[in-house]
Design a protein around this motif. Structure first.
Motif, short mmCIF file in Angstrom:
data_model
loop_
_atom_site.label_atom_id
_atom_site.label_comp_id
_atom_site.label_asym_id
_atom_site.label_seq_id
_atom_site.Cartn_x
_atom_site.Cartn_y
_atom_site.Cartn_z
N PHE A 9 0.83 -1.21 0.00
CA PHE A 9 0.00 0.00 0.00
C PHE A 9 0.87 1.26 0.00
CE2 PHE A 9 -1.91 3.33 2.71
CZ PHE A 9 -2.96 3.71 1.88
N LEU A 10 1.89 1.29 0.87
CA LEU A 10 2.77 2.46 0.92
C LEU A 10 3.57 2.61 -0.37
CD1 LEU A 10 4.14 2.49 4.58
CD2 LEU A 10 2.34 3.90 3.57
N ALA A 11 3.99 1.50 -0.95
CA ALA A 11 4.72 1.58 -2.22
C ALA A 11 3.86 2.22 -3.30
CB ALA A 11 5.16 0.18 -2.66
N ILE A 12 2.58 1.90 -3.33
CA ILE A 12 1.66 2.49 -4.31
C ILE A 12 1.54 3.99 -4.08
CG2 ILE A 12 -0.73 2.56 -5.11
CD1 ILE A 12 -0.91 -0.43 -4.34
N THR A 13 1.36 4.39 -2.82
CA THR A 13 1.18 5.82 -2.54
C THR A 13 2.45 6.61 -2.80
OG1 THR A 13 1.74 5.55 -0.18
CG2 THR A 13 -0.57 5.29 -0.80
N GLU A 14 3.62 5.99 -2.60
CA GLU A 14 4.88 6.70 -2.81
C GLU A 14 5.27 6.77 -4.28
OE1 GLU A 14 7.51 4.54 -0.31
OE2 GLU A 14 6.68 5.36 1.57
N LEU A 15 4.98 5.68 -5.04
CA LEU A 15 5.41 5.61 -6.44
C LEU A 15 4.34 6.07 -7.41
CD1 LEU A 15 7.29 2.17 -6.28
CD2 LEU A 15 8.27 4.46 -6.23
N GLY A 16 3.07 6.09 -6.96
CA GLY A 16 2.02 6.66 -7.80
C GLY A 16 1.28 5.70 -8.69
N SER A 17 1.64 4.42 -8.68
CA SER A 17 0.91 3.47 -9.52
C SER A 17 1.07 2.05 -9.00
CB SER A 17 1.40 3.53 -10.98
OG SER A 17 2.65 2.90 -11.11
N LYS A 20 4.25 0.27 -10.80
CA LYS A 20 5.56 0.62 -10.25
C LYS A 20 5.75 -0.02 -8.87
CE LYS A 20 6.04 5.05 -12.66
NZ LYS A 20 6.13 6.52 -12.50
N ALA A 21 4.67 -0.05 -8.09
CA ALA A 21 4.75 -0.68 -6.78
C ALA A 21 5.03 -2.17 -6.91
CB ALA A 21 3.46 -0.45 -6.00
N ALA A 22 4.44 -2.79 -7.92
CA ALA A 22 4.65 -4.23 -8.13
C ALA A 22 6.12 -4.54 -8.34
CB ALA A 22 3.82 -4.70 -9.33
N LEU A 23 6.82 -3.70 -9.09
CA LEU A 23 8.26 -3.91 -9.31
C LEU A 23 9.03 -3.78 -8.01
CD1 LEU A 23 8.76 -1.89 -12.64
CD2 LEU A 23 8.76 -4.38 -12.37
N THR A 28 3.48 -9.39 -9.08
CA THR A 28 2.84 -9.03 -10.34
C THR A 28 1.80 -7.95 -10.08
OG1 THR A 28 1.10 -10.68 -10.12
CG2 THR A 28 3.16 -11.38 -11.20
N PRO A 29 1.45 -7.14 -11.09
CA PRO A 29 0.41 -6.13 -10.88
C PRO A 29 -0.91 -6.73 -10.40
CG PRO A 29 1.63 -5.65 -12.88
CD PRO A 29 2.11 -6.99 -12.40
N SER A 30 -1.25 -7.92 -10.91
CA SER A 30 -2.51 -8.55 -10.46
C SER A 30 -2.43 -8.95 -8.99
CB SER A 30 -2.82 -9.78 -11.32
OG SER A 30 -1.79 -10.76 -11.19
N ALA A 31 -1.25 -9.40 -8.53
CA ALA A 31 -1.09 -9.75 -7.12
C ALA A 31 -1.20 -8.51 -6.24
CB ALA A 31 0.24 -10.46 -6.90
N VAL A 32 -0.67 -7.38 -6.73
CA VAL A 32 -0.79 -6.13 -5.99
C VAL A 32 -2.26 -5.74 -5.87
CG1 VAL A 32 -0.37 -3.64 -6.13
CG2 VAL A 32 1.50 -5.25 -6.52
N SER A 33 -3.01 -5.84 -6.98
CA SER A 33 -4.43 -5.52 -6.94
C SER A 33 -5.18 -6.41 -5.96
CB SER A 33 -5.04 -5.66 -8.34
OG SER A 33 -4.49 -4.72 -9.23
N GLN A 34 -4.84 -7.70 -5.94
CA GLN A 34 -5.49 -8.63 -5.02
C GLN A 34 -5.18 -8.27 -3.57
OE1 GLN A 34 -4.22 -12.54 -6.22
NE2 GLN A 34 -5.24 -12.41 -8.22
N GLN A 35 -3.94 -7.88 -3.29
CA GLN A 35 -3.58 -7.47 -1.93
C GLN A 35 -4.39 -6.26 -1.50
OE1 GLN A 35 0.56 -6.72 -1.21
NE2 GLN A 35 1.05 -8.88 -0.90
N MET A 62 -5.62 8.34 2.27
CA MET A 62 -4.66 9.30 2.81
C MET A 62 -4.55 9.16 4.33
SD MET A 62 -3.45 10.76 0.18
CE MET A 62 -2.52 12.08 0.97
N GLN A 63 -5.67 8.91 4.99
CA GLN A 63 -5.64 8.70 6.44
C GLN A 63 -4.90 7.41 6.79
OE1 GLN A 63 -9.83 8.79 7.31
NE2 GLN A 63 -9.84 11.00 7.68
N MET A 64 -4.95 6.44 5.89
CA MET A 64 -4.33 5.15 6.15
C MET A 64 -2.81 5.20 6.05
SD MET A 64 -5.06 2.04 6.95
CE MET A 64 -4.25 0.44 6.99
N ILE A 65 -2.27 6.19 5.35
CA ILE A 65 -0.82 6.25 5.12
C ILE A 65 -0.06 6.32 6.44
CG2 ILE A 65 1.06 7.66 4.20
CD1 ILE A 65 -0.82 8.39 1.87
#
Length: 292
Positions: A9-17, A20-23, A28-35, A62-65
């Motif tokens: 979750f934090l990787a997504i908020t920091e990297l913007g997508s 990019k967080a999946a890398l 995989t992007p699908s595993a990130v979406s499932q998480q 934003m509150q969760m960050i």
């Protein structure tokens, strides 16, 4: 909810997508979406606005960050303590704008040499804002001057007590502090900080007629002006030590006036072990004026 989901979750908020967080988290992007779907299901509210591309954190996200950062740091600290590993995780530190701030990078370097997996997040701000952030858990600790109005939930531990000096341009004849203040134009440290209040209080006690030539809000600028012959001023010892010019320095006050700086943290802070290490390193780099 598990730590892996929060790191993603934090990787997504920091990297913007998501991609990019999946890398970064080796998924995989699908595993990130499932998480993220699993995390949202457990929390009970969506964390992303999926009408935008890429999805962005919504108000709940934003509150969760801050909550995610806190949970991850607490878990990292607990694991390090249980397993006996070196300190890991992130240490969020604040600092006031002070001449003693030059000590903080030196102490951080020492701390990271012993704990290479430790990440540091540093923010500079006003004393009041830093105290609020420490109390709210947005910062783990902050470097601030002694404060009589410290909230009950916070604890302040000093690491340096240093004397103040009247400084004069190079080649100024040696004379007592009050004579320097009478003989030369005075550069006043004008800032809403305890150091400025301490200096003004002692000057008022001395009752010396000053010929003020300037008001400046940073100690480094004051030492530069004095070094170039503008006048005299009062600064803490570390400012003299860090100034490249050979200033004339005479102890200020009788007895000599001092100021103390320390680290403030929440009582019961989960990162107490890290903060204690940093406090020890700050005392080590403070030299002869280290305080406990």
């Amino acid at each position: 909810m598990d730590i892996r989901q929060l790191r993603t979750f934090l990787a997504i908020t920091e990297l913007g997508s998501f991609s990019k967080a999946a890398l970064q988290v080796n998924l995989t992007p699908s595993a990130v979406s499932q998480q993220m779907q699993a995390l949202e299901t457990e929390i009970g509210v969506p964390l992303f606005d999926r009408t935008s591309r890429p999805p962005r954190p919504n108000t709940a996200g934003m509150q969760m960050i801050d909550a995610a950062r806190e949970l991850i740091r607490t878990a990292d600290d607990a694991i390090g303590t249980i397993t006996g590993r070196k300190v890991v995780g992130t240490l969020a530190i604040g600092s006031v704008r002070t001449s003693a701030m030059s000590l903080l990078p030196k102490a951080i370097v020492q701390l990271r040499e012993r704990n290479p997996d430790l990440r540091i997040r540093l923010r500079v701000g006003s004393s009041d804002a830093l105290l609020q952030d420490v109390a709210a858990g947005r910062l783990d600790a902050a470097m601030v001057a002694e404060n009589r109005d410290l909230p009950a939930a916070l604890r302040w531990n000093p690491f340096i007590r240093e004397p103040l000096f009247v400084i004069a341009p190079p080649d100024t004849p040696a004379m007592p502090d009050q004579d320097l203040l009478r003989a030369f134009p005075y550069i006043r440290f004008r800032a809403a900080v305890p150091l400025a209040q301490t200096i003004d209080h002692e000057l008022a006690r001395m009752n010396i007629p000053l010929t003020e030539i300037a008001e400046i809000d940073t100690i480094s600028s004051i030492t530069s002006c004095v070094a170039n012959g503008l006048g005299v001023s009062v600064v803490p010892n570390i400012a003299i030590r860090e100034c490249p010019a050979p200033l004339v320095a005479v102890p200020f006050g009788d007895p000599v006036v001092t100021r103390r700086i320390g680290l403030v943290q929440r009582i019961g802070n989960a990162r107490a072990v890290m903060i204690e290490q940093l406090l020890t390193d700050l005392r080590n780099v403070s030299g002869d004026h280290a305080s406990s």
